[in-house]
Design a protein around this motif. Structure first.
Motif, PDB file in Angstrom:
ATOM      1  N   UNK A   1       0.820  -1.224   0.000  1.00 34.71           N
ATOM      2  CA  UNK A   1       0.000   0.000   0.000  1.00 34.71           C
ATOM      3  C   UNK A   1       0.850   1.269   0.000  1.00 34.71           C
ATOM      4  N   UNK A   2       1.956   1.216  -0.741  1.00 33.52           N
ATOM      5  CA  UNK A   2       2.855   2.360  -0.849  1.00 33.52           C
ATOM      6  C   UNK A   2       3.111   2.679  -2.315  1.00 33.52           C
ATOM      7  N   UNK A   3       3.496   3.909  -2.574  1.00 38.96           N
ATOM      8  CA  UNK A   3       3.900   4.318  -3.913  1.00 38.96           C
ATOM      9  C   UNK A   3       4.833   5.520  -3.758  1.00 38.96           C
ATOM     10  N   UNK A   4       5.374   5.972  -4.876  1.00 38.09           N
ATOM     11  CA  UNK A   4       6.245   7.151  -4.842  1.00 38.09           C
ATOM     12  C   UNK A   4       5.675   8.218  -5.754  1.00 38.09           C
TER      13      UNK A   4
ATOM     14  N   UNK B   1      20.425   9.719  -1.411  1.00 37.87           N
ATOM     15  CA  UNK B   1      20.013  10.234  -0.100  1.00 37.87           C
ATOM     16  C   UNK B   1      18.680   9.604   0.270  1.00 37.87           C
ATOM     17  N   UNK B   2      18.556   9.210   1.536  1.00 40.55           N
ATOM     18  CA  UNK B   2      17.290   8.684   2.040  1.00 40.55           C
ATOM     19  C   UNK B   2      16.934   9.451   3.300  1.00 40.55           C
ATOM     20  N   UNK B   3      15.784  10.083   3.267  1.00 47.25           N
ATOM     21  CA  UNK B   3      15.310  10.832   4.428  1.00 47.25           C
ATOM     22  C   UNK B   3      14.215  10.067   5.151  1.00 47.25           C
ATOM     23  N   UNK B   4      13.375  10.805   5.881  1.00 43.04           N
ATOM     24  CA  UNK B   4      12.293  10.176   6.631  1.00 43.04           C
ATOM     25  C   UNK B   4      11.124   9.753   5.747  1.00 43.04           C
ATOM     26  N   UNK B   5      10.752  10.628   4.795  1.00 43.99           N
ATOM     27  CA  UNK B   5       9.628  10.323   3.901  1.00 43.99           C
ATOM     28  C   UNK B   5      10.020  10.438   2.433  1.00 43.99           C
ATOM     29  N   UNK B   6      11.250  10.842   2.154  1.00 44.30           N
ATOM     30  CA  UNK B   6      11.665  11.045   0.768  1.00 44.30           C
ATOM     31  C   UNK B   6      13.042  10.444   0.520  1.00 44.30           C
ATOM     32  N   UNK B   7      13.328  10.267  -0.762  1.00 41.32           N
ATOM     33  CA  UNK B   7      14.664   9.828  -1.153  1.00 41.32           C
ATOM     34  C   UNK B   7      15.027  10.509  -2.466  1.00 41.32           C
ATOM     35  N   UNK B   8      16.316  10.636  -2.691  1.00 39.00           N
ATOM     36  CA  UNK B   8      16.820  11.298  -3.882  1.00 39.00           C
ATOM     37  C   UNK B   8      17.599  10.297  -4.718  1.00 39.00           C
ATOM     38  N   UNK B   9      17.356  10.348  -6.012  1.00 37.52           N
ATOM     39  CA  UNK B   9      18.054   9.496  -6.964  1.00 37.52           C
ATOM     40  C   UNK B   9      18.768  10.394  -7.965  1.00 37.52           C
TER      41      UNK B   9
ATOM     42  N   UNK C   1      -3.524   4.401   0.105  1.00 37.87           N
ATOM     43  CA  UNK C   1      -4.882   4.483   0.664  1.00 37.87           C
ATOM     44  C   UNK C   1      -5.409   5.911   0.582  1.00 37.87           C
ATOM     45  N   UNK C   2      -4.578   6.892   1.000  1.00 39.40           N
ATOM     46  CA  UNK C   2      -5.026   8.287   0.985  1.00 39.40           C
ATOM     47  C   UNK C   2      -4.038   9.236   0.300  1.00 39.40           C
ATOM     48  N   UNK C   3      -2.971   8.702  -0.275  1.00 34.95           N
ATOM     49  CA  UNK C   3      -1.934   9.452  -0.989  1.00 34.95           C
ATOM     50  C   UNK C   3      -1.349  10.597  -0.161  1.00 34.95           C
ATOM     51  N   UNK C   4      -1.120  10.286   1.122  1.00 34.14           N
ATOM     52  CA  UNK C   4      -0.402  11.213   1.987  1.00 34.14           C
ATOM     53  C   UNK C   4       1.003  10.672   2.225  1.00 34.14           C
ATOM     54  N   UNK C   5       1.916  11.581   2.551  1.00 34.21           N
ATOM     55  CA  UNK C   5       3.293  11.175   2.838  1.00 34.21           C
ATOM     56  C   UNK C   5       3.307  10.148   3.953  1.00 34.21           C
ATOM     57  N   UNK C   6       4.251   9.232   3.840  1.00 36.26           N
ATOM     58  CA  UNK C   6       4.397   8.217   4.873  1.00 36.26           C
ATOM     59  C   UNK C   6       5.888   7.959   5.102  1.00 36.26           C
ATOM     60  N   UNK C   7       6.205   7.499   6.279  1.00 37.75           N
ATOM     61  CA  UNK C   7       7.606   7.269   6.637  1.00 37.75           C
ATOM     62  C   UNK C   7       8.192   6.091   5.855  1.00 37.75           C
ATOM     63  N   UNK C   8       9.466   6.226   5.505  1.00 38.38           N
ATOM     64  CA  UNK C   8      10.201   5.136   4.880  1.00 38.38           C
ATOM     65  C   UNK C   8      10.672   4.218   6.008  1.00 38.38           C
TER      66      UNK C   8
END
Length: 147
Positions: A53-56, A83-91, A117-124
Motif C-alpha cells: 500500500x505504498x507508492x512514490x 540520499x534517504x530521508x524520513x519520507x523522501x529519497x533522492x536518486x 490508501x489516501x496518498x499522503x506522505x508516509x515514513x520510509x
C-alpha cells in the motif's frame, strides 16, 4: 572495483527534435526508465511497494546538460539512490554516451513515499531504507541488443 548498476538505451528517431538532437523533455523519460529499473533491481520493483500500500511521487526533478545525444546513440544510464530521508529519497541518474563515456546529462529526482490508501506522505521504514542504501546489484540492463 565493481561497476554500478547500469541501463543501456538506444536513442530512437521519435525522441529527437528539429535540431536532430534528443528533445530536452525526453531526458526526464530516460531518468524515469532508469528509476524504474533501479527500483526493480533494488526492491523488486514498484509492485513490491504497491503490495504494501505504498507508492512514490516525484516532487522535484532537475536536469543538467553537458552535451546533446543524437538519434541512434547508445546511452548508458547510471541511477543511484544518493540520499534517504524520513519520507523522501533522492536518486541521481548519470547519462553517458556508451561509446566514449562522455557525460550527456545528470538528472536528480526527489521522490516522496506515499500511502496508496489516501496518498499522503508516509515514513520510509528502516528495512526499506537499508535496501535503498545498499543499492542495486552490479549489473547491466541492456535494452539495446547488439551494440
Amino acid at each position: 572495483m565493481s561497476k554500478p548498476f547500469q541501463l543501456l538505451l538506444r536513442v530512437r528517431y521519435g525522441e529527437c527534435d528539429a535540431q536532430q538532437v534528443v528533445f530536452n523533455a525526453r531526458y526526464a523519460d530516460y531518468a524515469d526508465i532508469a528509476s524504474t529499473e533501479l527500483m526493480r533491481a533494488t526492491i523488486g520493483g514498484y509492485q513490491t511497494l504497491i503490495g504494501d500500500n505504498l507508492d512514490t511521487q516525484v516532487v522535484n526533478l532537475n536536469i543538467n546538460w553537458n552535451r546533446s545525444a543524437r538519434f541512434d546513440d547508445v546511452l548508458r544510464l547510471v541511477p543511484q539512490i544518493t540520499k534517504v530521508g524520513n519520507t523522501s529519497f533522492t536518486m541521481t541518474v548519470g547519462m553517458y554516451l556508451h561509446h566514449n563515456n562522455d557525460l550527456v546529462a545528470t538528472a536528480e529526482l526527489t521522490y516522496v513515499l506515499v500511502s496508496t490508501i489516501d496518498f499522503t506522505k508516509t515514513a520510509i521504514s528502516e528495512s526499506l531504507k537499508k535496501r535503498f542504501l545498499k543499492g542495486a546489484p552490479d549489473k547491466i540492463v541492456d535494452m539495446v541488443g547488439d551494440i
